[in-house]
Design an enzyme around this catalytic site. Structure first.
Site, PDB file in Angstrom:
ATOM      1  N   SER A   6     -36.432 -96.181   6.768  1.00 25.89           N
ATOM      2  CA  SER A   6     -36.928 -97.384   7.440  1.00 25.89           C
ATOM      3  C   SER A   6     -38.438 -97.478   7.333  1.00 25.89           C
ATOM      4  O   SER A   6     -39.162 -96.569   7.757  1.00 25.89           O
ATOM      5  CB  SER A   6     -36.537 -97.366   8.915  1.00 25.89           C
ATOM      6  OG  SER A   6     -37.215 -98.415   9.574  1.00 25.89           O
ATOM      7  N   HIS A  31     -34.894 -99.643   4.115  1.00 23.26           N
ATOM      8  CA  HIS A  31     -34.362-100.260   5.332  1.00 23.26           C
ATOM      9  C   HIS A  31     -35.467-101.103   5.964  1.00 23.26           C
ATOM     10  O   HIS A  31     -36.544-100.600   6.298  1.00 23.26           O
ATOM     11  CB  HIS A  31     -33.874 -99.173   6.289  1.00 23.26           C
ATOM     12  CG  HIS A  31     -33.153 -99.695   7.492  1.00 23.26           C
ATOM     13  ND1 HIS A  31     -31.852-100.136   7.451  1.00 23.26           N
ATOM     14  CD2 HIS A  31     -33.549 -99.850   8.778  1.00 23.26           C
ATOM     15  CE1 HIS A  31     -31.475-100.527   8.658  1.00 23.26           C
ATOM     16  NE2 HIS A  31     -32.496-100.375   9.492  1.00 23.26           N
ATOM     17  N   ASP A  33     -36.509-103.315   8.999  1.00 23.65           N
ATOM     18  CA  ASP A  33     -36.202-103.595  10.403  1.00 23.65           C
ATOM     19  C   ASP A  33     -36.981-104.797  10.899  1.00 23.65           C
ATOM     20  O   ASP A  33     -38.192-104.724  11.112  1.00 23.65           O
ATOM     21  CB  ASP A  33     -36.591-102.380  11.265  1.00 23.65           C
ATOM     22  CG  ASP A  33     -35.546-101.297  11.231  1.00 23.65           C
ATOM     23  OD1 ASP A  33     -34.356-101.624  11.389  1.00 23.65           O
ATOM     24  OD2 ASP A  33     -35.918-100.118  11.071  1.00 23.65           O
ATOM     25  N   MET A  66     -32.712-107.749  13.721  1.00 21.77           N
ATOM     26  CA  MET A  66     -32.530-107.619  15.171  1.00 21.77           C
ATOM     27  C   MET A  66     -33.155-108.859  15.802  1.00 21.77           C
ATOM     28  O   MET A  66     -34.194-108.798  16.467  1.00 21.77           O
ATOM     29  CB  MET A  66     -33.199-106.331  15.662  1.00 21.77           C
ATOM     30  CG  MET A  66     -32.419-105.087  15.224  1.00 21.77           C
ATOM     31  SD  MET A  66     -33.406-103.593  15.335  1.00 21.77           S
ATOM     32  CE  MET A  66     -34.232-103.666  13.752  1.00 21.77           C
ATOM     33  N   MET A 135     -25.407 -98.546  15.631  1.00 28.20           N
ATOM     34  CA  MET A 135     -26.690 -98.125  16.197  1.00 28.20           C
ATOM     35  C   MET A 135     -26.496 -96.847  17.019  1.00 28.20           C
ATOM     36  O   MET A 135     -25.641 -96.789  17.897  1.00 28.20           O
ATOM     37  CB  MET A 135     -27.279 -99.208  17.106  1.00 28.20           C
ATOM     38  CG  MET A 135     -27.771-100.454  16.377  1.00 28.20           C
ATOM     39  SD  MET A 135     -28.931-100.139  15.031  1.00 28.20           S
ATOM     40  CE  MET A 135     -30.270 -99.313  15.903  1.00 28.20           C
ATOM     41  N   ASP A 173     -27.818 -95.750  12.284  1.00 30.60           N
ATOM     42  CA  ASP A 173     -29.261 -96.000  12.382  1.00 30.60           C
ATOM     43  C   ASP A 173     -29.779 -95.603  13.761  1.00 30.60           C
ATOM     44  O   ASP A 173     -29.310 -96.114  14.782  1.00 30.60           O
ATOM     45  CB  ASP A 173     -29.473 -97.501  12.139  1.00 30.60           C
ATOM     46  CG  ASP A 173     -30.927 -97.947  12.201  1.00 30.60           C
ATOM     47  OD1 ASP A 173     -31.811 -97.081  12.295  1.00 30.60           O
ATOM     48  OD2 ASP A 173     -31.159 -99.170  12.136  1.00 30.60           O
TER      49      ASP A 173
END
Ligand code: DX5
Ligand code: ZN
Length: 215
Positions: A6, A31, A33, A66, A135, A173
């Site tokens: 990430s 990744h 985010d 998110m 998650m 994750d």
């Protein structure tokens, strides 16, 4: 195993160099985010930051949105490098439509569930998703403690996948490091996200290689 470091934990002022480090170590994905300050209590970065890497890396993007109303922003994340776009089940009023929208761009569609959300909410979608992201921390921040009690979801999804012949990738994750990655993988996880455990290392390429030693 597939490793998706990430960039939330990368040095944003040296993002290109930090991407080169995970490439050198043999990472499989980047990744990405994306946080909107509504769905989660934090703001990270948006599509322009991700797109600044276009043409500079051969690693595919594994985008983790998110955000509320993800359907409004899917198109922004479509690039030649984008492999997966994952939305949160909790953020979608019509999950089926959002997954279809992602696939309409020729991109693999993922769905993520927060620690308090059971896998049963995904019933009816198992044959419509390319990836399920479990998650193992409350989404919003890097560097949190791994929640062991989420591993059963990987066991469930892995058994279901075998039994029914589904082909979603199982990703996990949050809080994954070299001390727990073995348990994560043996629970059925196929794709591992790691932020602080990769970018917190003094030798990032070597840390990626250490992760990749696990099968
Ligand atoms: C949390 C993010 C994660 C996080 C992972 O909301 O979705 O991807 O950056 O970071 P670590 O591995 O530090 O928990
Ligand atoms: Zn993430």
């Amino acid at each position: 195993m597939l490793l998706s470091p990430s960039i939330l934990s990368a040095d944003f002022s040296a993002l290109f160099e930090d991407i080169k480090k995970i490439e050198e170590g043999g990472a499989d994905y980047i990744h990405v985010d994306v946080m909107d300050g509504h769905f989660v209590p934090n703001i990270s970065f948006g599509a322009p930051v991700m797109k600044s890497l276009n043409g500079k890396t051969k690693l595919p993007y594994d985008v983790h949105l998110m955000i509320e109303n993800p359907e409004k922003y899917i198109k922004d994340f479509v690039t030649d490098n984008t492999a997966f776009i994952t939305v949160h089940q909790e953020a979608c009023s019509d999950l089926g439509a959002v997954l279809e929208l992602i696939r309409s761009y020729g991109i693999k569609a993922g769905v993520s569930i927060k620690p308090g959300t059971p896998t049963s909410v995904l019933e009816g979608f198992f044959d419509k998703v390319d990836l399920i992201l479990i998650m193992s921390v409350e989404p919003g921040f890097g560097g949190q403690k791994f929640m062991e009690d989420q591993l059963y979801k990987a066991v469930e999804l892995s058994a279901l996948k075998k039994e029914m012949g589904y082909d979603y990738v199982i990703e996990m994750d949050g809080g994954i490091d070299l001390t727990n990655v073995e348990r994560v993988l043996s629970s059925g996880v196929e794709m591992v996200v790691a932020g602080s455990a990769v970018y917190g290392a003094s030798d990032v390429p070597e840390r990626v290689r250490e992760f990749k030693k696990y099968r």
